[in-house]
Design a protein around this motif. Structure first.
Motif, PDB file in Angstrom:
ATOM      1  N   THR A 128     -39.956  -6.637  12.778  1.00  0.00           N
ATOM      2  CA  THR A 128     -38.651  -6.457  13.151  1.00  0.00           C
ATOM      3  C   THR A 128     -37.551  -5.710  12.672  1.00  0.00           C
ATOM      4  O   THR A 128     -36.869  -5.078  13.273  1.00  0.00           O
ATOM      5  CB  THR A 128     -38.156  -8.160  12.874  1.00  0.00           C
ATOM      6  OG1 THR A 128     -38.740  -8.966  13.403  1.00  0.00           O
ATOM      7  CG2 THR A 128     -36.728  -8.327  13.539  1.00  0.00           C
ATOM      8  N   TRP A 129     -37.885  -5.245  11.330  1.00  0.00           N
ATOM      9  CA  TRP A 129     -36.996  -4.338  10.812  1.00  0.00           C
ATOM     10  C   TRP A 129     -37.695  -3.332  10.118  1.00  0.00           C
ATOM     11  O   TRP A 129     -37.212  -2.092  10.255  1.00  0.00           O
ATOM     12  CB  TRP A 129     -36.388  -5.109   9.609  1.00  0.00           C
ATOM     13  CG  TRP A 129     -35.578  -6.392   9.990  1.00  0.00           C
ATOM     14  CD1 TRP A 129     -34.246  -6.200  10.778  1.00  0.00           C
ATOM     15  CD2 TRP A 129     -35.823  -7.645   9.704  1.00  0.00           C
ATOM     16  NE1 TRP A 129     -33.893  -7.644  10.809  1.00  0.00           N
ATOM     17  CE2 TRP A 129     -34.516  -8.514  10.259  1.00  0.00           C
ATOM     18  CE3 TRP A 129     -36.651  -8.567   9.074  1.00  0.00           C
ATOM     19  CZ2 TRP A 129     -34.453  -9.803  10.386  1.00  0.00           C
ATOM     20  CZ3 TRP A 129     -36.496  -9.984   9.089  1.00  0.00           C
ATOM     21  CH2 TRP A 129     -35.425 -10.475   9.541  1.00  0.00           C
ATOM     22  N   TYR A 177     -43.720 -10.766  10.595  1.00  0.00           N
ATOM     23  CA  TYR A 177     -42.441 -10.628  11.538  1.00  0.00           C
ATOM     24  C   TYR A 177     -41.487  -9.700  10.923  1.00  0.00           C
ATOM     25  O   TYR A 177     -40.953  -9.114  11.648  1.00  0.00           O
ATOM     26  CB  TYR A 177     -41.990 -12.143  11.692  1.00  0.00           C
ATOM     27  CG  TYR A 177     -40.836 -12.435  12.252  1.00  0.00           C
ATOM     28  CD1 TYR A 177     -40.858 -12.238  13.764  1.00  0.00           C
ATOM     29  CD2 TYR A 177     -39.637 -12.512  11.388  1.00  0.00           C
ATOM     30  CE1 TYR A 177     -39.711 -12.349  14.358  1.00  0.00           C
ATOM     31  CE2 TYR A 177     -38.399 -12.458  12.351  1.00  0.00           C
ATOM     32  CZ  TYR A 177     -38.281 -12.374  13.903  1.00  0.00           C
ATOM     33  OH  TYR A 177     -37.246 -12.463  14.422  1.00  0.00           O
TER      34      TYR A 177
END
Length: 52
Positions: free
Chosen positions: A33-34, A29
């Motif tokens: 996400t980043w 995740y």
């Protein structure tokens, strides 16, 4: 490394498996996400050239 991680985690084997799955999902995740959007913005494919 994996053996050390296995020894550090608390509980019986089934709890360790669940914890490892949760940790792997959290890492995935965080990457989606980043890390991947940052890399896509930072290293634009138009800027890289390959000579023929």
């Amino acid at each position: 490394m994996y053996a050390a991680l296995w020894r550090i985690l608390p509980g019986p084997a089934w709890v360790r498996v669940i914890l490892l799955l949760v940790l792997a999902a959290a890492a995935l995740y965080a990457l989606i996400t980043w890390a991947f959007p940052w890399a896509a913005d930072t290293f634009l494919p138009q800027e890289s050239t390959v000579e023929q």
